[in-house]
Design an enzyme around this catalytic site. Structure first.
Site, PDB file in Angstrom:
ATOM      1  N   HIS A 312       0.830  -1.217   0.000  1.00 43.50           N
ATOM      2  CA  HIS A 312       0.000   0.000   0.000  1.00 43.50           C
ATOM      3  C   HIS A 312       0.863   1.265   0.000  1.00 43.50           C
ATOM      4  CE1 HIS A 312      -3.914  -1.988   0.521  1.00 43.50           C
ATOM      5  NE2 HIS A 312      -3.262  -2.853   1.264  1.00 43.50           N
ATOM      6  N   ASP A 378      -0.300  -4.712   6.067  1.00 42.30           N
ATOM      7  CA  ASP A 378      -1.297  -5.624   5.504  1.00 42.30           C
ATOM      8  C   ASP A 378      -1.053  -5.846   4.019  1.00 42.30           C
ATOM      9  OD1 ASP A 378      -1.948  -2.892   5.137  1.00 42.30           O
ATOM     10  OD2 ASP A 378      -3.982  -3.415   4.537  1.00 42.30           O
ATOM     11  N   GLU A 379      -1.565  -6.972   3.553  1.00 42.67           N
ATOM     12  CA  GLU A 379      -1.652  -7.277   2.120  1.00 42.67           C
ATOM     13  C   GLU A 379      -0.346  -7.026   1.361  1.00 42.67           C
ATOM     14  OE1 GLU A 379      -6.369  -6.699   1.282  1.00 42.67           O
ATOM     15  OE2 GLU A 379      -5.207  -4.859   1.232  1.00 42.67           O
ATOM     16  N   VAL A 380       0.755  -7.492   1.908  1.00 45.03           N
ATOM     17  CA  VAL A 380       2.022  -7.445   1.168  1.00 45.03           C
ATOM     18  C   VAL A 380       1.944  -8.539   0.103  1.00 45.03           C
ATOM     19  CG1 VAL A 380       4.534  -7.616   1.331  1.00 45.03           C
ATOM     20  CG2 VAL A 380       3.216  -6.712   3.266  1.00 45.03           C
TER      21      VAL A 380
END
Ligand SMILES: *[C@@H]1O[C@H](CO)[C@@H](O)[C@H](O)[C@H]1NC(C)=O
Ligand SMILES: *[C@@H]1O[C@H](CO)[C@@H](O)[C@H](O)[C@H]1NC(C)=O
Ligand SMILES: *[C@@H]1O[C@H](CO)[C@@H](O)[C@H](O)[C@H]1NC(C)=O
Ligand SMILES: *[C@@H]1O[C@H](CO)[C@@H](O)[C@H](O)[C@H]1NC(C)=O
Ligand SMILES: *[C@@H]1O[C@H](CO)[C@@H](O)[C@H](O)[C@H]1NC(C)=O
Length: 608
Positions: A312, A378-380
């Site tokens: 992100h 988050d969400e790597v």
């Protein structure tokens, strides 16, 4: 508990007004009427608190106020709108003075006529008579039994005692006692919710005598606001902080940057916002950020800033392209959770220097106001590292050690600044990165995740997306091509629908299914408002009253003192009433039920 049940039954037959959201730990109310007006005298530990707006009651400027001469008159300390300035040095006295001023403004200026809470056309018959002699609330005595410390104004979970006691006698004498100034603020909010406006203008309560003893179930009671997907002008953040405080919510987590835009000004790295903001002026300056912190602290709310990384983070490609991998990579679904993609290069020696500079600028400006800094995580997406010249693979055997090194260094920066790191749960749970015992882990993936994280001894706050993501269920925001994709995606639901209605939000128990030991580690939670489809136009109606439902779960608990689940029959009438209160105070909260239901006399009128 029997007397409480009898009392509330009595209430239903006498009047429809319920009062108090979130519900206090114990509350006893009667059915005597008291009026309230400008003659109210307020004291704090014996000293008179000056708040009158009328010129016949001039208030002396005290020594702490000298610096505030020159403020617009509506902000002077004895007016109802008083916004104490100051910070990073806060005093309980100034904070209480601001709280009194706001509570009285809410009671006297921004109240509402509760016609929606009485049977159809019955308001005049039901509200107190103006012809009878009036008894007034004459004084409010505030006592703070403990001393505030620096920690009071930037607490870790558990640092502040927010409990308070409140009484209102039929003799017109009110008291609030609390250990901390934050507890006083909570008591003042409760006090303000006892009162209603008469259709002819004056303000009254029909609930005297009142006896309340109250304290929160969870220490971390928050809301996540995403100001990157869409920019939120400052006044929206201020208004949201006000509403948080009415709900006794005490954390505002600002998701300050993401791959879509970088609105946060970092003077040491000015290209970040100059190239990454959506437009000129759609940024938050250091002065804005300090003002947000200060405004929040004065209302018993702690702001937590998040810069999400290493995922992100794509937007930084516009200012520092050498540091980012996979900016705008396609097809995006291979490389990230939503467009545009982009992550920090994990093995680039310049990455460290960049974060040193960024954190050296930002963290000393955060540390005077907050105990936490959120490092994201988050969400790597490991496929991004296929494209990263410094990594060149998506193999977790290569990536995880690099990620571990990255997080270790990053958290060290946060600790060096005197702050406690927070992370999204993937860092420990999905990538097996080891984190310090001090770190607070924010979970969003649900009950099993919380069980496993607390089982491993992590301190956790929950934002379970199945219950507490407020952006869900609004439909797809991605465009879908005609043809096969159209058929597949019809009727264009988003990933996490259906909508999390207030009933669903209210049904969530952050400690569900946990052992006592695991439950101890749940510090609280945050509702989430990811902003793909949210901006200043719909912000209020997205947040309220659904965040209020989470507010009651976090303050009062999912279950009552007897261990029974709180019911919608108890909650709906109070929430409907509180929604009217929020509206009257300038927050455009959604309706809870149609007027037919709120006028129904009791909550069974509209039930299934
Ligand atoms: C509130 O009342 C309870 C019960 O009487 C008492 O134990 C507690 O110390 C009081 N708290 C404050 C802050 O006065
Ligand atoms: C890792 O990358 C390769 C391409 O280099 C790809 O075929 C594979 O699906 C990727 N693995 C995962 C788990 O996405
Ligand atoms: C983390 O550990 C779990 C359990 O050992 C394993 O299933 C998972 O693949 C690991 N994840 C990574 C990214 O190494
Ligand atoms: C209480 O609520 C929880 C969910 O928060 C639910 O799982 C449970 O079944 C409810 N208990 C009763 C007795 O309804
Ligand atoms: C609620 O109203 C219904 C009629 O609409 C009535 O039968 C019921 O007894 C009422 N319940 C209470 C608790 O007053």
């Amino acid at each position: 508990m029997l007397s409480k049940a009898v009392l509330s039954l009595l209430l239903l037959t006498v009047t429809s007004v319920q009062a108090i959201w979130p519900i206090p730990e114990t509350i006893e109310t009667g059915d005597s009427t008291l009026w309230i007006g400008e003659s109210l005298s307020v004291t704090y530990n014996g000293d008179k608190v000056c708040w009158f707006s009328a010129s016949e009651h001039p208030c002396p400027l005290d020594d702490t106020m000298d610096t505030n001469i020159g403020l617009p008159t509506w902000q002077l300390p004895w007016t109802r709108n008083y916004v104490p300035f100051g910070g990073p040095k806060f005093t309980g006295k100034e904070i209480v003075k601001g709280g009194v001023s706001r509570a009285l403004k809410n009671i006297l200026d921004d109240n509402f006529v509760p016609w929606k809470l009485y049977p159809r056309l019955a308001l005049e018959k039901t509200e107190p008579s103006l012809r009878k002699p009036k008894a007034y609330v004459s004084c409010l005595e505030i006592t703070q039994t403990g001393k505030d410390t620096a920690k009071t104004f930037k607490p870790l979970a558990g640092d502040v005692d927010e409990s308070y006691n409140l009484t209102l006698g039929t003799n017109g004498k009110a008291t609030i006692s609390a250990v901390s100034s934050t507890g006083v603020l909570r008591g003042l909010e409760t006090f303000s919710q006892l009162f209603f406006q008469h259709s002819q203008g004056p303000i009254y309560t029909t609930l005297a005598p009142v006896k309340i003893s109250d304290a929160p179930q969870y220490d971390h009671r928050g809301l996540l606001l995403d100001v990157s997907r869409n920019y939120l002008p400052l006044e929206n953040i201020y208004r949201t902080i006000d509403a948080l405080s009415w709900n006794k919510l005490n954390r505002l987590h600002i998701h300050a940057t993401d791959s879509q835009s970088w609105p946060l000004e970092i003077p040491a790295l000015p290209d970040l916002h100059q190239k990454g903001a959506y437009a000129q002026g759609m940024t938050y300056s250091p002065k804005d950020v300090a003002a947000i912190h200060t405004y929040a602290i004065q209302r018993g709310v702690e702001v937590i800033i998040e810069i999400d990384t290493p995922g992100h983070f794509g937007i930084v490609a516009l200012s520092y392209p050498d540091l980012i991998t996979g900016w705008g990579a396609t097809p995006w679904s291979t490389y990230c959770a939503e467009p545009p993609c982009g992550q920090i290069q994990l093995n680039n020696p310049k990455t460290d220097a960049f974060f040193d500079k960024l954190m050296d600028d930002l963290l000393p400006r955060v540390a005077p106001y907050s105990a936490y800094f959120h490092t994201g995580g988050d969400e790597v997406n490991f496929n991004e590292y296929n494209l990263d010249p410094t990594v060149g693979t998506n193999d977790s055997a290569v990536i995880v050690p690099l990620l571990q090194k990255f997080i270790d260094k990053h958290h060290a920066r946060v600790r060096k600044a005197g702050l406690v790191p927070m992370v999204w749960e993937e860092i420990p749970a999905s990538y097996n990165v080891t984190i310090g015992d001090d770190v607070v882990v924010q979970s969003w993936l649900g009950d099993a995740a919380i069980k496993s994280l607390t089982g491993q001894g992590h301190k956790v706050i929950t934002s379970n997306y199945n219950y507490w993501y407020l952006d869900c269920g609004r439909g797809q925001w991605l465009n879908i091509a005609e043809g096969e994709s159209f058929e597949e995606n019809w009727p264009f639901n988003d990933w996490c629908g259906p909508t999390k209605s207030w009933r669903l939000v209210y049904s969530y128990d952050p400690r569900a299914g946990l052992t006592d030991e695991e439950a101890e580690l749940v510090l609280g939670g945050e509702v989430g408002a990811w902003a793909e489809t949210i901006d200043e136009v719909n912000l209020d109606s997205i947040l309220w009253p659904r965040s209020s439902a989470a507010g009651e779960v976090l303050w009062s608990g999912r279950t009552d003192a007897a261990g029974e689940n709180r019911t919608q029959f108890d909650a709906a009438p109070r929430l409907a009433e509180f929604r009217e209160r929020m509206l009257a105070r300038g927050v455009r909260a959604d309706p809870v039920q149609m007027t037919f239901c709120t006028q129904g006399g009791n909550a069974t009128t509209c039930s299934l």
